[in-house]
Design an enzyme around this catalytic site. Structure first.
Site, PDB file in Angstrom:
ATOM      1  N   HIS A   1      -5.681   6.274  -3.460  1.00  0.00           N
ATOM      2  CA  HIS A   1      -6.601   5.230  -3.008  1.00  0.00           C
ATOM      3  C   HIS A   1      -7.653   4.979  -4.085  1.00  0.00           C
ATOM      4  O   HIS A   1      -8.046   5.901  -4.810  1.00  0.00           O
ATOM      5  CB  HIS A   1      -7.299   5.645  -1.710  1.00  0.00           C
ATOM      6  CG  HIS A   1      -6.381   5.669  -0.539  1.00  0.00           C
ATOM      7  ND1 HIS A   1      -6.262   6.755   0.278  1.00  0.00           N
ATOM      8  CD2 HIS A   1      -5.527   4.739  -0.053  1.00  0.00           C
ATOM      9  CE1 HIS A   1      -5.380   6.499   1.226  1.00  0.00           C
ATOM     10  NE2 HIS A   1      -4.915   5.284   1.042  1.00  0.00           N
TER      11      HIS A   1
ATOM     12  N   HIS B   1       0.839  -1.202   0.000  1.00  0.00           N
ATOM     13  CA  HIS B   1       0.000   0.000   0.000  1.00  0.00           C
ATOM     14  C   HIS B   1       0.877   1.255   0.000  1.00  0.00           C
ATOM     15  O   HIS B   1       0.688   2.163  -0.818  1.00  0.00           O
ATOM     16  CB  HIS B   1      -0.914  -0.034   1.230  1.00  0.00           C
ATOM     17  CG  HIS B   1      -1.811   1.139   1.365  1.00  0.00           C
ATOM     18  ND1 HIS B   1      -3.134   1.109   0.985  1.00  0.00           N
ATOM     19  CD2 HIS B   1      -1.594   2.385   1.844  1.00  0.00           C
ATOM     20  CE1 HIS B   1      -3.679   2.287   1.222  1.00  0.00           C
ATOM     21  NE2 HIS B   1      -2.767   3.083   1.749  1.00  0.00           N
ATOM     22  N   GLU B   2       1.842   1.304   0.896  1.00  0.00           N
ATOM     23  CA  GLU B   2       2.711   2.486   0.988  1.00  0.00           C
ATOM     24  C   GLU B   2       3.643   2.593  -0.218  1.00  0.00           C
ATOM     25  O   GLU B   2       3.916   3.695  -0.696  1.00  0.00           O
ATOM     26  CB  GLU B   2       3.491   2.479   2.302  1.00  0.00           C
ATOM     27  CG  GLU B   2       2.620   2.550   3.546  1.00  0.00           C
ATOM     28  CD  GLU B   2       1.600   3.679   3.550  1.00  0.00           C
ATOM     29  OE1 GLU B   2       1.822   4.725   2.905  1.00  0.00           O
ATOM     30  OE2 GLU B   2       0.553   3.520   4.204  1.00  0.00           O
TER      31      GLU B   2
ATOM     32  N   HIS C   1       1.713   4.248  -2.935  1.00  0.00           N
ATOM     33  CA  HIS C   1       1.672   5.707  -2.773  1.00  0.00           C
ATOM     34  C   HIS C   1       2.981   6.330  -3.253  1.00  0.00           C
ATOM     35  O   HIS C   1       2.974   7.348  -3.946  1.00  0.00           O
ATOM     36  CB  HIS C   1       1.421   6.095  -1.318  1.00  0.00           C
ATOM     37  CG  HIS C   1       0.014   5.899  -0.870  1.00  0.00           C
ATOM     38  ND1 HIS C   1      -1.084   6.232  -1.632  1.00  0.00           N
ATOM     39  CD2 HIS C   1      -0.482   5.404   0.286  1.00  0.00           C
ATOM     40  CE1 HIS C   1      -2.186   5.955  -0.974  1.00  0.00           C
ATOM     41  NE2 HIS C   1      -1.854   5.438   0.201  1.00  0.00           N
TER      42      HIS C   1
END
Length: 160
Positions: free
Chosen positions: A120, A110-111, A114
């Site tokens: 998202h 997830h990070e 980013h």
């Protein structure tokens, strides 16, 4: 030379086009300062981080590589929380994976997403075609988390 306009995926979600048509789709190498990982994390946490990065290597055109002399790089650090800047900011780019709750495969990916510039899913420009946001249940202090972004969705399906 034939270059497909749409990115094709295999049955496991891996990106076929960047491997099959390497002249069309350039591999994106993202330098990682893995020495920072070694300083603060035990072996099994380091393995989790490396496994999450290797999933990108197997299933996408992104290649996380060890930093040598690159001036732009991601530095994974044990800070307070799980966070990353969105997209390349230039120079040392801190990505925090606190040992208290962030060193899990999904959170790591997830990070990293980013850091690569991904928003998202619920902020995609086409999200209203797939979901309805119940604004009355969203705190005024967190409404910014639901603002749509101008995204290039690469002809990929919305994931619910």
């Amino acid at each position: 030379m034939y270059c497909p306009k749409r990115i094709q995926t295999d049955a496991d979600g891996g990106r076929l086009d960047c491997i099959k048509h390497q002249k069309c789709f350039k591999m994106l190498e993202q330098p990682m300062f893995v020495e920072e990982i070694i300083k603060w994390t035990p072996y099994y946490d380091k393995q989790k981080i490396e496994n999450a990065m290797s999933t990108f290597n197997r299933k996408t055109c992104v290649r996380f590589v060890r930093r040598t002399r690159q001036s732009d790089y991601i530095s994974i650090e044990n800070k307070d929380g799980c966070y990353s800047y969105l997209g390349r900011i230039g120079g040392k780019q801190e990505l925090s994976l606190s040992r208290r709750g962030c060193v899990y495969h999904g959170i790591i990916q997830h990070e990293l997403n980013h850091a690569l510039g991904f928003y998202h899913e619920h902020t995609r420009s086409d999200r209203d075609q797939y979901v309805r946001i119940n604004w009355k249940y969203i705190s005024p202090y967190t409404i910014y988390n639901f603002e749509k972004q101008d995204t290039n969705n690469q002809n990929t399906p919305y994931t619910i």
